[in-house]
Design a protein around this motif. Sequence first.
Motif, PDB file in Angstrom:
ATOM      1  N   VAL A  50       0.846  -1.193   0.000  1.00 40.35           N
ATOM      2  CA  VAL A  50       0.000   0.000   0.000  1.00 40.35           C
ATOM      3  C   VAL A  50       0.882   1.244   0.000  1.00 40.35           C
ATOM      4  CG1 VAL A  50      -1.838   1.260   1.173  1.00 40.35           C
ATOM      5  CG2 VAL A  50      -1.761  -1.239   1.311  1.00 40.35           C
ATOM      6  N   ARG A  51       0.637   2.129  -0.958  1.00 41.42           N
ATOM      7  CA  ARG A  51       1.415   3.364  -1.068  1.00 41.42           C
ATOM      8  C   ARG A  51       0.486   4.558  -1.147  1.00 41.42           C
ATOM      9  NH1 ARG A  51       6.823   2.277  -3.512  1.00 41.42           N
ATOM     10  NH2 ARG A  51       7.106   0.006  -3.416  1.00 41.42           N
ATOM     11  N   LEU A  52       0.959   5.698  -0.681  1.00 42.73           N
ATOM     12  CA  LEU A  52       0.197   6.941  -0.703  1.00 42.73           C
ATOM     13  C   LEU A  52       0.842   7.920  -1.668  1.00 42.73           C
ATOM     14  CD1 LEU A  52      -0.342   7.414   3.147  1.00 42.73           C
ATOM     15  CD2 LEU A  52      -1.869   6.321   1.500  1.00 42.73           C
ATOM     16  N   ALA A  53       0.012   8.675  -2.381  1.00 46.92           N
ATOM     17  CA  ALA A  53       0.537   9.653  -3.336  1.00 46.92           C
ATOM     18  C   ALA A  53      -0.374  10.865  -3.406  1.00 46.92           C
ATOM     19  CB  ALA A  53       0.670   9.022  -4.728  1.00 46.92           C
ATOM     20  N   LYS A  54       0.211  12.034  -3.524  1.00 48.13           N
ATOM     21  CA  LYS A  54      -0.554  13.266  -3.733  1.00 48.13           C
ATOM     22  C   LYS A  54      -0.779  13.462  -5.228  1.00 48.13           C
ATOM     23  CE  LYS A  54       2.267  15.947  -1.351  1.00 48.13           C
ATOM     24  NZ  LYS A  54       2.821  17.141  -0.688  1.00 48.13           N
ATOM     25  N   VAL A  55      -1.944  13.964  -5.576  1.00 49.21           N
ATOM     26  CA  VAL A  55      -2.272  14.197  -6.980  1.00 49.21           C
ATOM     27  C   VAL A  55      -2.101  15.668  -7.353  1.00 49.21           C
ATOM     28  CG1 VAL A  55      -4.049  14.025  -8.764  1.00 49.21           C
ATOM     29  CG2 VAL A  55      -3.846  12.242  -7.027  1.00 49.21           C
ATOM     30  N   ARG A  69       7.079  15.958 -11.103  1.00 47.08           N
ATOM     31  CA  ARG A  69       8.119  14.931 -11.097  1.00 47.08           C
ATOM     32  C   ARG A  69       9.066  15.073  -9.916  1.00 47.08           C
ATOM     33  NH1 ARG A  69       8.437  12.158 -15.919  1.00 47.08           N
ATOM     34  NH2 ARG A  69       7.263  13.030 -17.650  1.00 47.08           N
ATOM     35  N   GLY A  70       9.264  16.289  -9.440  1.00 45.29           N
ATOM     36  CA  GLY A  70      10.240  16.500  -8.381  1.00 45.29           C
ATOM     37  C   GLY A  70       9.728  16.214  -6.986  1.00 45.29           C
ATOM     38  N   ASP A  71       8.451  15.938  -6.826  1.00 49.22           N
ATOM     39  CA  ASP A  71       7.873  15.695  -5.503  1.00 49.22           C
ATOM     40  C   ASP A  71       7.917  14.198  -5.206  1.00 49.22           C
ATOM     41  OD1 ASP A  71       6.395  15.430  -3.222  1.00 49.22           O
ATOM     42  OD2 ASP A  71       4.699  16.642  -3.901  1.00 49.22           O
ATOM     43  N   PRO A  72       8.730  13.757  -4.225  1.00 46.23           N
ATOM     44  CA  PRO A  72       8.834  12.318  -3.946  1.00 46.23           C
ATOM     45  C   PRO A  72       7.519  11.701  -3.458  1.00 46.23           C
ATOM     46  CG  PRO A  72       9.924  13.603  -2.238  1.00 46.23           C
ATOM     47  CD  PRO A  72       9.572  14.547  -3.338  1.00 46.23           C
ATOM     48  N   LYS A  73       6.598  12.539  -2.997  1.00 47.31           N
ATOM     49  CA  LYS A  73       5.300  12.034  -2.551  1.00 47.31           C
ATOM     50  C   LYS A  73       4.229  12.211  -3.623  1.00 47.31           C
ATOM     51  CE  LYS A  73       6.261  13.028   2.322  1.00 47.31           C
ATOM     52  NZ  LYS A  73       5.825  13.777   3.527  1.00 47.31           N
ATOM     53  N   ILE A 116       2.283  11.647  -7.344  1.00 46.53           N
ATOM     54  CA  ILE A 116       1.824  10.432  -8.005  1.00 46.53           C
ATOM     55  C   ILE A 116       2.837   9.887  -9.015  1.00 46.53           C
ATOM     56  CG2 ILE A 116       0.517  11.807  -9.704  1.00 46.53           C
ATOM     57  CD1 ILE A 116      -0.624   8.415  -8.318  1.00 46.53           C
ATOM     58  N   ARG A 117       3.528  10.760  -9.747  1.00 43.69           N
ATOM     59  CA  ARG A 117       4.498  10.267 -10.733  1.00 43.69           C
ATOM     60  C   ARG A 117       5.651   9.542 -10.063  1.00 43.69           C
ATOM     61  NH1 ARG A 117       5.110  15.161 -15.217  1.00 43.69           N
ATOM     62  NH2 ARG A 117       2.870  15.469 -15.582  1.00 43.69           N
ATOM     63  N   ALA A 118       6.191  10.142  -9.008  1.00 44.67           N
ATOM     64  CA  ALA A 118       7.323   9.531  -8.317  1.00 44.67           C
ATOM     65  C   ALA A 118       6.926   8.207  -7.665  1.00 44.67           C
ATOM     66  CB  ALA A 118       7.872  10.492  -7.276  1.00 44.67           C
ATOM     67  N   VAL A 119       5.745   8.151  -7.071  1.00 47.02           N
ATOM     68  CA  VAL A 119       5.293   6.933  -6.407  1.00 47.02           C
ATOM     69  C   VAL A 119       5.075   5.815  -7.429  1.00 47.02           C
ATOM     70  CG1 VAL A 119       3.407   5.914  -5.066  1.00 47.02           C
ATOM     71  CG2 VAL A 119       4.294   8.173  -4.461  1.00 47.02           C
ATOM     72  N   LEU A 120       4.510   6.138  -8.581  1.00 47.79           N
ATOM     73  CA  LEU A 120       4.328   5.141  -9.641  1.00 47.79           C
ATOM     74  C   LEU A 120       5.663   4.629 -10.144  1.00 47.79           C
ATOM     75  CD1 LEU A 120       1.422   6.750 -11.713  1.00 47.79           C
ATOM     76  CD2 LEU A 120       1.299   4.685 -10.310  1.00 47.79           C
ATOM     77  N   ALA A 121       6.628   5.528 -10.323  1.00 45.23           N
ATOM     78  CA  ALA A 121       7.945   5.133 -10.813  1.00 45.23           C
ATOM     79  C   ALA A 121       8.634   4.201  -9.818  1.00 45.23           C
ATOM     80  CB  ALA A 121       8.797   6.381 -11.068  1.00 45.23           C
ATOM     81  N   HIS A 133      -4.481  10.046 -14.996  1.00 42.34           N
ATOM     82  CA  HIS A 133      -4.164   9.524 -16.333  1.00 42.34           C
ATOM     83  C   HIS A 133      -2.894  10.170 -16.875  1.00 42.34           C
ATOM     84  CE1 HIS A 133      -7.260   6.725 -17.542  1.00 42.34           C
ATOM     85  NE2 HIS A 133      -8.238   7.537 -17.135  1.00 42.34           N
ATOM     86  N   GLU A 134      -2.788  11.478 -16.726  1.00 37.28           N
ATOM     87  CA  GLU A 134      -1.598  12.190 -17.206  1.00 37.28           C
ATOM     88  C   GLU A 134      -0.351  11.710 -16.481  1.00 37.28           C
ATOM     89  OE1 GLU A 134      -2.565  16.261 -16.603  1.00 37.28           O
ATOM     90  OE2 GLU A 134      -4.074  16.317 -18.216  1.00 37.28           O
ATOM     91  N   ALA A 135      -0.462  11.465 -15.180  1.00 39.62           N
ATOM     92  CA  ALA A 135       0.682  10.996 -14.402  1.00 39.62           C
ATOM     93  C   ALA A 135       1.114   9.601 -14.840  1.00 39.62           C
ATOM     94  CB  ALA A 135       0.336  11.002 -12.916  1.00 39.62           C
ATOM     95  N   ILE A 136       0.139   8.718 -15.095  1.00 40.27           N
ATOM     96  CA  ILE A 136       0.473   7.368 -15.552  1.00 40.27           C
ATOM     97  C   ILE A 136       1.190   7.423 -16.895  1.00 40.27           C
ATOM     98  CG2 ILE A 136      -0.518   5.192 -16.382  1.00 40.27           C
ATOM     99  CD1 ILE A 136      -2.684   5.498 -14.237  1.00 40.27           C
ATOM    100  N   THR A 137       0.669   8.239 -17.804  1.00 36.67           N
ATOM    101  CA  THR A 137       1.300   8.386 -19.125  1.00 36.67           C
ATOM    102  C   THR A 137       2.707   8.944 -18.994  1.00 36.67           C
ATOM    103  OG1 THR A 137      -0.853   8.739 -20.167  1.00 36.67           O
ATOM    104  CG2 THR A 137       1.095   9.477 -21.384  1.00 36.67           C
ATOM    105  N   ALA A 138       2.861   9.980 -18.190  1.00 32.83           N
ATOM    106  CA  ALA A 138       4.167  10.618 -18.031  1.00 32.83           C
ATOM    107  C   ALA A 138       5.174   9.690 -17.362  1.00 32.83           C
ATOM    108  CB  ALA A 138       4.018  11.904 -17.220  1.00 32.83           C
ATOM    109  N   SER A 139       4.706   8.835 -16.457  1.00 30.28           N
ATOM    110  CA  SER A 139       5.630   7.938 -15.760  1.00 30.28           C
ATOM    111  C   SER A 139       6.043   6.751 -16.618  1.00 30.28           C
ATOM    112  CB  SER A 139       4.983   7.428 -14.466  1.00 30.28           C
ATOM    113  OG  SER A 139       3.907   6.547 -14.755  1.00 30.28           O
ATOM    114  N   GLY A 140       5.262   6.448 -17.660  1.00 32.52           N
ATOM    115  CA  GLY A 140       5.573   5.320 -18.523  1.00 32.52           C
ATOM    116  C   GLY A 140       5.381   3.977 -17.842  1.00 32.52           C
TER     117      GLY A 140
END
Length: 281
Positions: free
Chosen positions: A58-63, A68-72, A74-79, A110-117
Amino acid sequence: MGRLVQPGGRHRRAVPASLPEGSPALVLAVPNASDDALSGTTAEIASILGLDNPALDVRLAKVDNAGRGDPKGIRAVLAEAAARRPAGAPSAVVVPLLVAPHPATIREIHEAITASGTNASIAEVFNTNALLAEALHIRLADAGLARADRVRMFSITTSADGIIVATVGGAEAVGSASVTAVLLAARLALPVLPASLDGSSGIEEGAARLQAMGVTRVAIAPCVIGPEANPGAIEEAAATVGAKCAAPLGAHGNVIKLIAQAYGLALSQLETPDIALLSRL
């Protein structure tokens, strides 16, 4: 991977009893950029899910505004979740911490998922009106604003004769809350109307409609988990119409159940043999 569409009703698949190593992480996406967005209610929900499902990551992420620079964010958590799993494998199921449609948040995810690849999916927890009506009823009873249901074996004198189900997400969220309001009205034998905290069909309009029906004591039932709503918006709305207010849904057991069911359904739709087998157990 795209958005997973959930069927309505109470009987959906929950998290399998055991999960294979490398199963997708459950990412709770919080539509709130404040410093404490991942604490309080959010942390409590994550803790309960982890205790109920020890093998679940279980992980938490801010939307909101989480770049990209925020470790908390959504992009960083997905990566990070993808980095701990085989390349190209389903790495995360993102469950927005919402109980009503919120198009802006879904677009951002959706944008975060796409950007994270990453190979991640979105599983939403709304379309669950019976469970939400039950949870709202209990929150109102806890605040002394409605009679408790018979299962809890006590009754109180109520201080409200009309209820506003308050939600966030604009017109689409109000439409979804309409069914919840009908079910809550049936439970309480009181008039119940949905209203938005962040759009048209607002609290003042809802209060005026109830008063036109003869209601003299309006109460607000926030149909929100908590972090998705402006902290002062509910209190301000209640003060504006002179209404009393129940607590948000928070980490109510039905909210936990809905999140677990959303994740379990997502697993059953992923094309991963081990996961598909376990989801049928």
